[in-house]
Scaffold this motif. Structure first.
Motif, PDB file in Angstrom:
ATOM      1  N   SER A  16      22.205  -6.594   5.254  1.00  0.00           N
ATOM      2  CA  SER A  16      20.986  -5.774   5.300  1.00  0.00           C
ATOM      3  C   SER A  16      21.267  -4.513   4.296  1.00  0.00           C
TER       4      SER A  16
ATOM      5  N   CYS B 254      11.727  -6.776   4.666  1.00  0.00           N
ATOM      6  CA  CYS B 254      11.476  -5.549   4.049  1.00  0.00           C
ATOM      7  C   CYS B 254      10.957  -4.472   4.773  1.00  0.00           C
TER       8      CYS B 254
ATOM      9  N   SER C 166      18.833 -10.526  -0.813  1.00  0.00           N
ATOM     10  CA  SER C 166      19.340  -9.446  -0.229  1.00  0.00           C
ATOM     11  C   SER C 166      20.528  -8.673  -1.026  1.00  0.00           C
TER      12      SER C 166
ATOM     13  N   LEU D 288      14.156 -13.098   6.810  1.00  0.00           N
ATOM     14  CA  LEU D 288      14.164 -12.235   5.404  1.00  0.00           C
ATOM     15  C   LEU D 288      13.075 -11.402   5.649  1.00  0.00           C
TER      16      LEU D 288
END
Length: 465
Positions: free
Chosen positions: A334, A402, A306, A400
């Motif tokens: 984030s 994306c 990250s 985690l």
């Protein structure tokens, strides 16, 4: 699904100022008219695809800098703050919040500071011995909150510290063994290193010049704690210079931040930027393989992913979060558009909460937030044994993820239908706009309710528009 328009006036003005160009010269290089550039810089027009392409070709701009950054976090933080009942029916439209974050970020941060001070006043009043009788009771963020916000608004990437850590463990032949490098650095300063049962994970005696690292800790923890102390000893000037620029309000905040910077150095040395970035790509971000390759823990690998936001060499934008068994967020960051609530826990529909039920397994989830953005989310439990029968074991779950357009670069997308059903998740119940969530704990503060005593559905009220 409609494409979100890109307003990045502050970024354009900042870039033009950095290049030393007038509006006329800047407009010529972007092949747009002067009035059009003026409108874009003042967020009266969105940045067009042609201008984005010209910025990349003419100036080598990493276009992700225009889409993910401080503005999105400010908008998320302001939206949450405005959900506080103190603002009553005030509900500025999202466009106004984005305009404030883009054109007046200092004012937006001042607003958030004021709201934080208001909240802390109420917290102090709840404990009269703290609120009364103290002459120095000033309205300021707690040291912990101040440090958290420092890393939050730095994108959790500190270039000077990151590069120093990378240089520390990289030799002419590439990455070196971190324990050997650390031992040599300590020996040059007359400090001896011992792995022993001290009762603490790490203990340094500056008088005796002796560093003890717990032999009971796992190897990734030993390496991390060793590198943390090495950072405090060998990188003190760099850490202090970074802290000077941050201008913390209290000595306590500065001291906490220094620990955070040493932790950052340790993680960046254990997982040096370019070597780790290349390995992440070649393994398709397989956390277990990366942990084996670098002698790190899965949590260390996930957190490092990250932070890969180096200009010109960015990795996939990930979000990372760690929660305890009560659902409290203990770490959050984030680089995506998903921004976690500053206060309280995470959405109960998010798979990070299920990780405690399936120890040792990765859980996958295709999720969609209320703004229509879709994500591939991973979660897993992590346990931190104390090293002896009587020592407590700390249990957490890490998350985690994306945005789904990057999912193909992750091994965890294999076998998933990326065009199928995405589960609806939110940020926090009190600011979530979903009217029909069966897990809602409290109604959204900015919406009106209707209660029908003769009807009961999943919720005891109806959320009105």
């Amino acid at each position: 699904m409609a494409t979100q328009k890109l307003y990045a006036g502050a970024k354009l003005r900042e870039m033009r100022g950095r290049l030393g160009l007038t509006q006329k010269l800047f407009a010529d290089k972007l092949s747009v008219s002067l009035p059009y550039l003026n409108q874009m810089e003042n967020n009266h027009r969105p940045v067009s695809a042609g201008v984005v392409l010209a910025l990349a070709q003419e100036f080598g701009l990493d276009v992700t800098e225009l889409t993910v950054g401080e503005s999105e976090r400010l908008v998320s933080d302001m939206k949450e703050a405005l959900a506080d009942p103190v603002f009553g029916a005030a509900n500025p439209p999202l466009a106004d919040l984005r305009l404030a974050a883009s054109n007046a970020p200092a004012l937006a941060r001042a607003f958030l500071d004021l709201h934080r001070a208001y909240r802390q006043t109420h917290e102090r009043l709840a404990s009269l011995d703290e609120a009364l009788g103290r002459e120095d009771a000033a309205l300021r963020p707690s040291p912990w909150e101040e440090v958290r916000d420092f890393f939050h608004y730095c994108d959790n990437y500190l270039d000077a510290v990151d590069r120093a850590a990378e240089h520390f463990v990289t030799g002419p032949q590439g990455r070196r063994d971190v324990i050997q490098v650390a031992r040599e650095a300590l020996e040059r300063r007359g400090i001896s290193l011992h792995f022993s049962d001290t009762g603490a994970m790490r203990r340094y005696d500056p008088v005796a010049k002796r560093l003890d690292v717990s032999a009971r800790s796992s190897e990734p923890t030993q390496r991390f704690q060793l590198l943390h102390q090495v950072a405090l000893i060998t990188q003190n000037d760099l850490l202090d210079a970074t802290l000077d620029l941050a201008r913390f309000h209290t000595p306590e905040a500065r001291e906490i931040a220094k620990i955070g910077l040493a932790n950052y150095f340790a993680g960046a040395a254990l997982l040096p930027y370019r070597t780790f970035l290349d390995a992440a790509g070649s393994t398709r971000h397989d956390l277990e393989r990366l942990a084996d390759l670098f002698g790190a823990s899965i949590e260390q690998v996930a957190h490092r992913l990250s932070t890969l936001q180096r200009p010109g060499a960015k990795g996939i934008p990930f979000f990372f979060v760690r929660v305890d068994q009560a659902g409290t967020i203990t770490k959050r960051h984030s680089a995506t558009r998903l921004q976690f609530a500053r206060f309280g826990g995470a959405c109960p529909l998010w798979n990070v909460h299920q990780a405690f039920e399936t120890p040792g397994r990765f859980l996958r989830q295709l999720a969609e937030t209320p703004d229509g953005v879709r994500y591939l989310c991973l979660s897993r439990d992590v346990s931190k044994p104390g090293g002896s029968f009587h020592a407590p074991t700390r249990r957490y779950a890490i998350g985690l993820g994306c945005e789904v357009q990057h999912a193909g670069a992750l091994v965890y997308s294999d076998g998933l239908d990326l065009k199928g059903r995405f589960e609806p998740i939110g940020i926090s119940c009190r600011i979530c706009e979903r009217p029909d969530c069966h897990q809602r704990s409290v109604p959204p503060l900015e919406r009106r309710l209707r209660v029908n005593p003769d009807r009961r559905d999943v919720l005891p009220y109806e959320i009105l528009g």
